[in-house]
Design a protein around this motif. Structure first.
Motif, short mmCIF file in Angstrom:
data_model
loop_
_atom_site.label_atom_id
_atom_site.label_comp_id
_atom_site.label_asym_id
_atom_site.label_seq_id
_atom_site.Cartn_x
_atom_site.Cartn_y
_atom_site.Cartn_z
N PHE A 1 0.90 -1.11 0.04
CA PHE A 1 -0.14 0.14 -0.05
C PHE A 1 0.80 1.05 0.01
CE2 PHE A 1 -3.38 -2.94 1.67
CZ PHE A 1 -4.24 -2.40 0.55
N TYR B 1 -4.32 -5.17 6.55
CA TYR B 1 -4.01 -5.31 5.22
C TYR B 1 -2.45 -4.99 4.90
CZ TYR B 1 -9.21 -4.46 4.57
OH TYR B 1 -10.57 -4.48 4.82
N HIS C 1 -1.23 -6.28 1.79
CA HIS C 1 -0.88 -6.15 0.44
C HIS C 1 -2.21 -5.98 -0.20
CE1 HIS C 1 2.69 -8.35 1.42
NE2 HIS C 1 3.35 -7.77 0.38
N THR D 1 -5.35 -6.37 -2.67
CA THR D 1 -5.88 -7.38 -3.38
C THR D 1 -5.67 -6.94 -4.97
OG1 THR D 1 -7.89 -6.49 -3.53
CG2 THR D 1 -7.30 -8.17 -1.68
N GLN E 1 -7.59 -3.89 -5.99
CA GLN E 1 -7.10 -2.64 -5.35
C GLN E 1 -5.85 -2.34 -6.22
OE1 GLN E 1 -6.73 -4.05 -1.25
NE2 GLN E 1 -8.94 -4.08 -1.05
N THR F 1 -18.46 -8.47 -5.10
CA THR F 1 -17.93 -8.42 -3.62
C THR F 1 -17.22 -9.53 -3.03
OG1 THR F 1 -20.06 -9.21 -3.10
CG2 THR F 1 -19.63 -7.02 -2.52
N THR G 1 -13.84 -9.32 -3.26
CA THR G 1 -12.57 -9.08 -3.86
C THR G 1 -11.60 -8.10 -3.38
OG1 THR G 1 -13.45 -7.75 -5.50
CG2 THR G 1 -13.27 -10.02 -6.33
N GLY G 2 -12.20 -7.39 -2.38
CA GLY G 2 -11.55 -6.19 -1.72
C GLY G 2 -12.12 -4.86 -2.32
N LYS G 3 -13.40 -5.17 -3.25
CA LYS G 3 -13.76 -3.71 -4.18
C LYS G 3 -14.00 -2.47 -3.25
CE LYS G 3 -17.71 -4.93 -5.68
NZ LYS G 3 -18.83 -4.11 -5.09
N THR G 4 -14.51 -2.55 -1.68
CA THR G 4 -14.77 -1.60 -1.16
C THR G 4 -13.59 -0.78 -0.85
OG1 THR G 4 -16.45 -2.93 0.02
CG2 THR G 4 -16.10 -0.77 0.92
N ALA G 5 -12.71 -1.37 -0.59
CA ALA G 5 -11.29 -0.64 -0.36
C ALA G 5 -10.79 -0.33 -1.67
CB ALA G 5 -10.30 -1.48 0.37
N TYR H 1 -10.81 2.56 7.61
CA TYR H 1 -9.91 2.94 6.68
C TYR H 1 -9.66 4.72 6.97
CZ TYR H 1 -11.35 -1.02 4.05
OH TYR H 1 -11.80 -2.45 3.76
N ASP I 1 -20.80 -9.67 4.83
CA ASP I 1 -19.26 -9.84 4.91
C ASP I 1 -18.96 -10.31 6.45
OD1 ASP I 1 -16.58 -10.22 4.65
OD2 ASP I 1 -16.23 -7.81 4.91
N ARG J 1 -13.47 -14.80 1.55
CA ARG J 1 -13.25 -13.51 1.30
C ARG J 1 -11.75 -13.24 1.32
NH1 ARG J 1 -17.66 -11.23 0.12
NH2 ARG J 1 -18.12 -9.52 1.34
N ALA J 2 -11.46 -12.27 0.46
CA ALA J 2 -10.16 -11.56 0.25
C ALA J 2 -9.19 -12.87 0.15
CB ALA J 2 -9.61 -10.84 1.37
N ASN J 3 -8.34 -13.06 0.97
CA ASN J 3 -7.30 -13.89 0.79
C ASN J 3 -7.77 -15.32 1.54
OD1 ASN J 3 -5.87 -12.14 -0.88
ND2 ASN J 3 -4.92 -11.39 0.94
P1 AMP Z 1 -15.16 -6.44 -0.13
O1 AMP Z 1 -14.85 -7.11 -1.66
O2 AMP Z 1 -14.85 -4.93 -0.27
O3 AMP Z 1 -16.52 -6.88 0.44
O4 AMP Z 1 -14.14 -7.10 0.83
C1 AMP Z 1 -13.94 -8.42 1.13
C2 AMP Z 1 -13.39 -8.61 2.28
O5 AMP Z 1 -11.87 -8.53 2.30
C3 AMP Z 1 -13.53 -7.78 3.62
O6 AMP Z 1 -13.56 -8.40 4.65
C4 AMP Z 1 -12.48 -6.79 3.69
O7 AMP Z 1 -12.03 -6.28 5.29
C5 AMP Z 1 -11.19 -7.74 3.16
N1 AMP Z 1 -10.01 -6.96 2.58
C6 AMP Z 1 -10.06 -6.18 1.63
N2 AMP Z 1 -8.89 -5.67 1.15
C7 AMP Z 1 -8.08 -6.32 1.86
C8 AMP Z 1 -6.48 -6.42 1.66
N3 AMP Z 1 -5.83 -5.79 1.00
N4 AMP Z 1 -6.05 -7.45 2.72
C9 AMP Z 1 -6.90 -8.24 3.38
N5 AMP Z 1 -8.22 -8.21 3.65
C10 AMP Z 1 -8.73 -7.33 2.58
#
Ligand code: AMP
Length: 431
Positions: A3, A21, A23, A25, A28, A47, A49-53, A98, A310, A338-340
């Protein structure tokens, strides 16, 4: 890529570190640099995939960088429109996390509750507004919201908005936004109407695609049980009882079906709760909180209610009914893994759902591994392409129990050592 290398402001980096977090996704990594340049973005992603961030972080960064220019009273500078209340609340919570060191404030508005508190929050001044379309339009029409200072707009889960009949509301909302703005458009699928809408909303944009089949194939272990409609409750109860430590979401195609599943589980002494559109907002939130806290192990949900849920440590998704829209399958199984993280998704397929299964396999470009034969097979259950073990001699009761699901448990987070869904050409034949 870290990041820090993306050039984000220090208060945001600090918050991301606290979130654990390390790294970005893939979505991102690809989206953040585009958005930091102020460009528009079309994101084809689901959703999970870490789309919100991916959209939240660059918006927070840009608003934070412009903070000195801000007038004394906070004005809405970013708007995020999303289809369900659950998703709206979740996005707002993520932005709060965040942005906790940035001094930026967000609030969330959605229907189904009285508007008083939401109006008060708006009057107090917010930088970022997260909203569902109906209530947003309503409060806009009542004059409680001004978008004169708007700089960023995100349309999240556009295909779901279309399915839910929000398209006209969305068009009306977009028409009232200032033309000079950064626009972000996210959708898991891109049917014709959505492509048209994205063209209307976006200026010169860049596209980022995170393929659903990548997400499913790579992260979620899948399995399908062939089981008759009548035996589905028994199989579900059996799976839950065999794996009492696991948290699971059971998907039902209909609200009525979801209520029926809860009743059956209740009769078997298993506590669960249903979330769907006929439940009050308070009941939905209560069930979701109990589930997130771990007080409730089983949540039964319809697709719309479950979009965006989530939950960390969700071990298993059960598709009690197979969805007739294949993309929905991808959304559902995305609730786990979710995520990883990795997760497991098991589907129940009755005779009438075979065609749905074929469509799903076409979409995800892989065959869903067949679970071994189980004790709930009956005359209604097609078994033509299962990896059937060799026919046992009649009366051989020892062998009869061998392939019960209990002996072939899914591998839940608390149940790592049990066996996995078998691949279609896996060697259960060799038993
Ligand atoms: P989302 O697709 O935004 O609903 O995110 C799915 C999940 O991934 C949520 O629980 C986030 O908190 C988590 N998340 C998003 N970005 C990362 C990241 N870079 N590293 C670890 N977890 C993440």
């Amino acid at each position: 890529m870290t990041f820090k290398e993306l050039g984000l402001a220090e208060p945001i980096l600090k918050a991301l570190e606290a979130e654990g977090y390390t790294h970005p996704t893939p979505i991102q990594e690809q989206s953040i640099p585009i958005l930091l340049q102020g460009k528009d973005l079309l994101g084809v992603a689901q959703t999970g995939t870490g789309k919100t961030a991916a959209f939240g972080i660059p918006i927070l960064h840009q608003l934070y960088e412009g903070i000195s220019l801000r007038q004394t009273k906070r004005k809405v500078k970013a708007l995020i429109v999303t289809p369900t209340r659950e998703l709206a609340i979740q996005i707002s919570e993520s932005l709060t996390a965040y942005g906790k060191h940035t001094g930026l404030r967000n609030t969330v508005i959605f229907g189904g509750v009285k508007q008083g508190k939401q109006v008060n929050a708006l009057r107090g001044g917010v930088d970022i507004l997260v909203a569902t379309p109906g209530r947003l339009l309503d409060l806009m029409n009542q004059g409680f919201i001004s978008f004169r200072d708007l700089e960023h707009v995100v349309l999240d889960e556009a295909d779901q908005m279309l399915d839910m009949g929000f398209i006209h509301d969305i068009k009306k909302i977009i028409a009232k936004l200032p033309p000079k703005r950064q626009s972000l458009f996210f959708s898991a699928t891109m049917p014709k109407d959505i492509v048209e809408l994205s063209r209307k909303m976006l200026g010169d944009f860049e596209r980022v695609t995170i393929k659903p089949e990548q997400a499913t194939a790579e992260k979620v272990e899948q399995g399908v049980y062939f089981v008759s409609k009548a035996n589905k409750p028994k199989l579900l109860i059996h799976l839950i009882k065999e794996n009492p430590e696991n948290t699971l979401i059971v998907f039902s195609r209909t609200k009525h079906g979801a209520n029926k599943i809860v009743k059956k589980l209740d009769q078997a002494g298993i506590r669960s709760a249903a979330i769907h559109g006929n439940k009050s907002q308070t009941a939905r939130q209560k069930a979701l909180s109990a589930f997130k806290e771990g007080d409730l192990k089983v949540l039964v949900a319809t697709d719309i209610a479950a979009r965006g849920i989530d939950v960390e440590d969700l071990s298993l998704v059960v598709n009690y009914d197979l969805p007739n829209v294949s993309e929905t399958y991808v959304h559902r199984i995305g609730r786990t893994g979710r995520a990883n993280a990795s997760g497991i998704a098991l589907s129940f397929c009755d005779k009438e759902e075979r065609a749905y299964l074929r469509d799903i396999e076409k979409l995800i470009k892989q065959s869903v591994p067949r679970m071994p034969e189980h004790q709930f097979v009956d005359a209604d259950t097609p078994s033509d392409d299962q990896p059937m073990p060799p026919k046992k001699k009649q009366g051989n009761s020892r062998n009869k129990n061998r392939n019960r699901p209990g002996g072939n448990n899914f591998r839940g987070k608390n149940n790592r050592n049990t066996s996995r869904p078998k691949k279609r050409n896996d060697s259960s034949r060799s038993e």
